[in-house]
Each structure stands twice: as C-alpha cells, then as structure tokens.
Write an enzyme that holds these catalytic residues in place. Structure first.
Site, PDB file in Angstrom:
ATOM      1  N   SER A  56       0.821  -1.217   0.000  1.00 12.15           N
ATOM      2  CA  SER A  56       0.000   0.000   0.000  1.00 12.15           C
ATOM      3  C   SER A  56       0.847   1.255   0.000  1.00 12.15           C
ATOM      4  O   SER A  56       1.665   1.450   0.901  1.00 12.15           O
ATOM      5  CB  SER A  56      -0.878   0.062   1.253  1.00 12.15           C
ATOM      6  N   HIS A 106      -3.389   0.616  -4.549  1.00  7.95           N
ATOM      7  CA  HIS A 106      -2.739  -0.531  -5.193  1.00  7.95           C
ATOM      8  C   HIS A 106      -3.108  -0.496  -6.676  1.00  7.95           C
ATOM      9  O   HIS A 106      -4.281  -0.418  -7.010  1.00  7.95           O
ATOM     10  CB  HIS A 106      -3.280  -1.857  -4.626  1.00  7.95           C
ATOM     11  N   HIS A 158      -4.797  -9.625  -1.526  1.00  6.49           N
ATOM     12  CA  HIS A 158      -4.978  -9.870  -0.088  1.00  6.49           C
ATOM     13  C   HIS A 158      -6.039 -10.934   0.140  1.00  6.49           C
ATOM     14  O   HIS A 158      -7.022 -11.020  -0.604  1.00  6.49           O
ATOM     15  CB  HIS A 158      -5.417  -8.584   0.615  1.00  6.49           C
ATOM     16  N   TYR A 200      -8.172 -10.874   2.464  1.00  6.48           N
ATOM     17  CA  TYR A 200      -9.449 -10.224   2.833  1.00  6.48           C
ATOM     18  C   TYR A 200     -10.272  -9.785   1.630  1.00  6.48           C
ATOM     19  O   TYR A 200     -11.461  -9.487   1.749  1.00  6.48           O
ATOM     20  CB  TYR A 200      -9.221  -9.033   3.786  1.00  6.48           C
ATOM     21  N   GLU A 201      -9.630  -9.742   0.457  1.00  4.59           N
ATOM     22  CA  GLU A 201     -10.385  -9.379  -0.750  1.00  4.59           C
ATOM     23  C   GLU A 201     -11.268 -10.536  -1.205  1.00  4.59           C
ATOM     24  O   GLU A 201     -12.096 -10.383  -2.100  1.00  4.59           O
ATOM     25  CB  GLU A 201      -9.432  -8.987  -1.886  1.00  4.59           C
ATOM     26  N   ALA A 214       2.660  -1.940   4.322  1.00  4.30           N
ATOM     27  CA  ALA A 214       2.364  -0.938   5.346  1.00  4.30           C
ATOM     28  C   ALA A 214       1.854  -1.715   6.556  1.00  4.30           C
ATOM     29  O   ALA A 214       1.115  -2.685   6.398  1.00  4.30           O
ATOM     30  CB  ALA A 214       1.298   0.025   4.843  1.00  4.30           C
ATOM     31  N   MET A 217      -1.865  -7.013   7.035  1.00  7.39           N
ATOM     32  CA  MET A 217      -2.839  -7.942   6.446  1.00  7.39           C
ATOM     33  C   MET A 217      -2.289  -8.634   5.191  1.00  7.39           C
ATOM     34  O   MET A 217      -3.065  -9.025   4.316  1.00  7.39           O
ATOM     35  CB  MET A 217      -4.128  -7.177   6.095  1.00  7.39           C
ATOM     36  N   SER A 218      -0.969  -8.790   5.123  1.00  3.41           N
ATOM     37  CA  SER A 218      -0.385  -9.392   3.913  1.00  3.41           C
ATOM     38  C   SER A 218       0.892 -10.128   4.264  1.00  3.41           C
ATOM     39  O   SER A 218       1.074 -10.553   5.400  1.00  3.41           O
ATOM     40  CB  SER A 218      -0.092  -8.274   2.904  1.00  3.41           C
ATOM     41  N   ASN A 247       1.146   3.670  10.901  1.00  2.00           N
ATOM     42  CA  ASN A 247       0.320   4.168  12.018  1.00  2.00           C
ATOM     43  C   ASN A 247       0.690   3.358  13.248  1.00  2.00           C
ATOM     44  O   ASN A 247       1.239   2.269  13.126  1.00  2.00           O
ATOM     45  CB  ASN A 247      -1.175   3.963  11.703  1.00  2.00           C
ATOM     46  N   HIS A 307      -7.611   4.022   6.668  1.00  7.07           N
ATOM     47  CA  HIS A 307      -6.779   3.707   5.503  1.00  7.07           C
ATOM     48  C   HIS A 307      -6.138   4.988   4.958  1.00  7.07           C
ATOM     49  O   HIS A 307      -5.031   4.960   4.436  1.00  7.07           O
ATOM     50  CB  HIS A 307      -7.629   3.013   4.434  1.00  7.07           C
TER      51      HIS A 307
END
Ligand code: HPA
Length: 274
Positions: free
Chosen positions: A29, A60, A82, A84-85, A112, A210-211, A234, A246
C-alpha cells in the site's frame, strides 16, 4: 495451484520480455512508486495474465512492471492480492509461484503495517526479522507437489540472514535509522482491537498487517531468499487515542516515500541474486 497453470502465466510473461528477471519486488500500500523508477519498463496489467486475479484496493495499482533498476533486472508487483479481498490463499500467492517459475530466486516484500512496539513511530521503516502467521490458515494446505517444494517446509530462517545484514548496512550507509522486528499477519480487513494489540505484543509482535505472511511462506516453500520491509504507517489500535483509517496509512507511506525509495534502491543495488 497446478504447475501447468503456473507455467502458462510464466510463459505469457516471458513472451513479453527480452531479458530474464532476477529479483522480485512486492510493493505494498502506497509503496508502488518504486516501480516508477524502473528503466524502459515492460508493464503488464494483472487482468491480462492467465489465472492472475485483479487487485481491488485503492492505493494498489494492479500491474507487473519489469525492467532494470539499480543494475538489476527486477519484476515488480505494483499492488498485491490480499486474503481479505476474498481470494483464496492460492490466488494470493500465485504471483510468487510465477516468479519462481520465471527463474527468480530472491524477493523483496514490502507492506504498510501498524506499529505494536511502542518504541516505533509512524513513518519508521522496519526490517522484518521473522513473522507470526495469525491468519488461521496456510497457503500450503492441500496436496503437496514435490516439484514446488517440501511437504513440511522449514521456516526457521524465513527472512534471509545475509540479506538482513546487507539491508542494515545499506541503512547505515544512507544515514537512515531503521527498526527491525516481528511482523504479525492478520486477515483483516478490520483493524485490530486494542485488546488484540496487547495480546500480539505479549506474543512478541512488533508490527501488524494484512499481507506478506502467505507470500513469504510460499517463497520459503520454493526455497527463495526473502527480504521483508514494513513501513510503519500508524501506531496499532489503542496506543494513541485516535481511530485508525486507511487514509492515514496512505498519508504516512506518502510522507516516507523518499526514504523508502532511497533505502530499497540501495538494497537492490547491493543484494546478491542468482
Ligand atoms: N493493522 C493491520 N494492518 C495494517 C495496519 C494496522 O494497524 N496499518 C496498516 N496495515
């Protein structure tokens, strides 16, 4: 994923190239800018490549960018897939299989991530020394094809020790101070709760995202060498008294873009690859 499917995608890419890529880059990201530095690039949108999924997250792009960067032939993923997609773990990691089939033996994986370690601050770069798979599944579940790797792959040095050392030296040469630590891979897409972050801290996690974990597992299965870099976009939930968005992730990665570019380019210049 069947070997024939991997070969078909690899052959499709090969047919568009005149040189052999030697280093794979997975750009997370907000970090896709690196691909814009590649000289005389061959650009291949994911949706053209047989069996490649399409990426859906903003920030992306969704294309391969292949060419010369810092003296090396690189193949960069500008945007990744990802879990989650809604993709299967096999789809998420398919590009890594294709890279290996193309003859790539080394990858740099970037992302990230939220900072769990309270000594971190947003904008820090973190070398990934190890990871925790907290996704509740594995891309290696299912029948194992011995041509791709071992049934029970070793993960005791998932992130290449020599690469880590060279990356530390690159940072020093640039006068960049970089963190290092353990990356925890969660499925997302919700950010964590403060209680989850406290738990992950007791587990030894320094950053959460998340990756990366599925891709690095497949790379290890395929006996590829891996360097991982997180951009701490963050502080993780509950550390600062503010909600996570995000937009903040993209804003921070945008701010550290120059340091990130300098750092990764220096690394690409120095890493030994096959
Ligand atoms: N948690 C999970 N994934 C992330 C975060 C986070 O705080 N920041 C960027 N990706």
């Amino acid at each position: 994923m069947e070997i024939s499917t991997i070969r078909e995608a690899s052959q499709f890419i090969k047919n568009k190239l005149t040189t052999k890529p030697e280093l794979g880059l997975v750009l997370g990201s907000g970090l896709g800018v690196l691909a814009e530095e590649i000289e005389n690039p061959v650009v291949i949108p994911y949706n053209q490549i047989p069996s490649f999924p399409e990426s859906t997250v903003s920030g992306h792009k969704g294309q391969l960018v292949i060419g010369l960067l810092e003296g090396k032939q690189v193949l960069a993923m500008q945007g990744r897939f990802h879990f989650y997609e809604g993709y299967t773990m096999q789809q998420v990691t398919f590009p890594i299989r294709v890279m290996k089939e193309l003859g790539i033996e080394s990858i740099i994986v970037t992302n990230a991530a939220g900072g769990i370690n309270e000594n971190f601050k947003p904008g820090d770069l973190m070398l990934i020394t190890d990871h925790i798979n907290n996704m509740g599944t594995s891309p290696l579940i299912g029948p194992n094809d011995e041509q791709l790797g071992a049934r029970f792959p070793d993960m005791s040095s998932a992130y290449d020790k020599e690469y880590l050392q060279l990356a530390r030296e690159a940072a020093e040469a640039l006068g960049l101070s970089v963190q290092s630590g353990v990356y925890v891979g969660n499925t997302g897409p919700a950010y964590e709760t403060p209680a989850e972050i406290r738990m992950l801290r007791t587990w030894g996690g320094d950053a959460v995202g998340m990756s990366t974990v599925p891709e690095v597992m497949i790379a290890n299965h395929a006996k590829m060498r891996v360097l991982g870099i997180s951009c701490i976009s963050n502080m993780a939930a509950g550390i600062l008294d503010q909600p996570l968005t995000h937009d903040e992730v993209i804003e921070t990665t945008d701010k550290v873009k120059q340091d990130f570019l300098r750092f990764v380019k220096k690394i690409i210049h120095t890493l030994p690859v096959k």
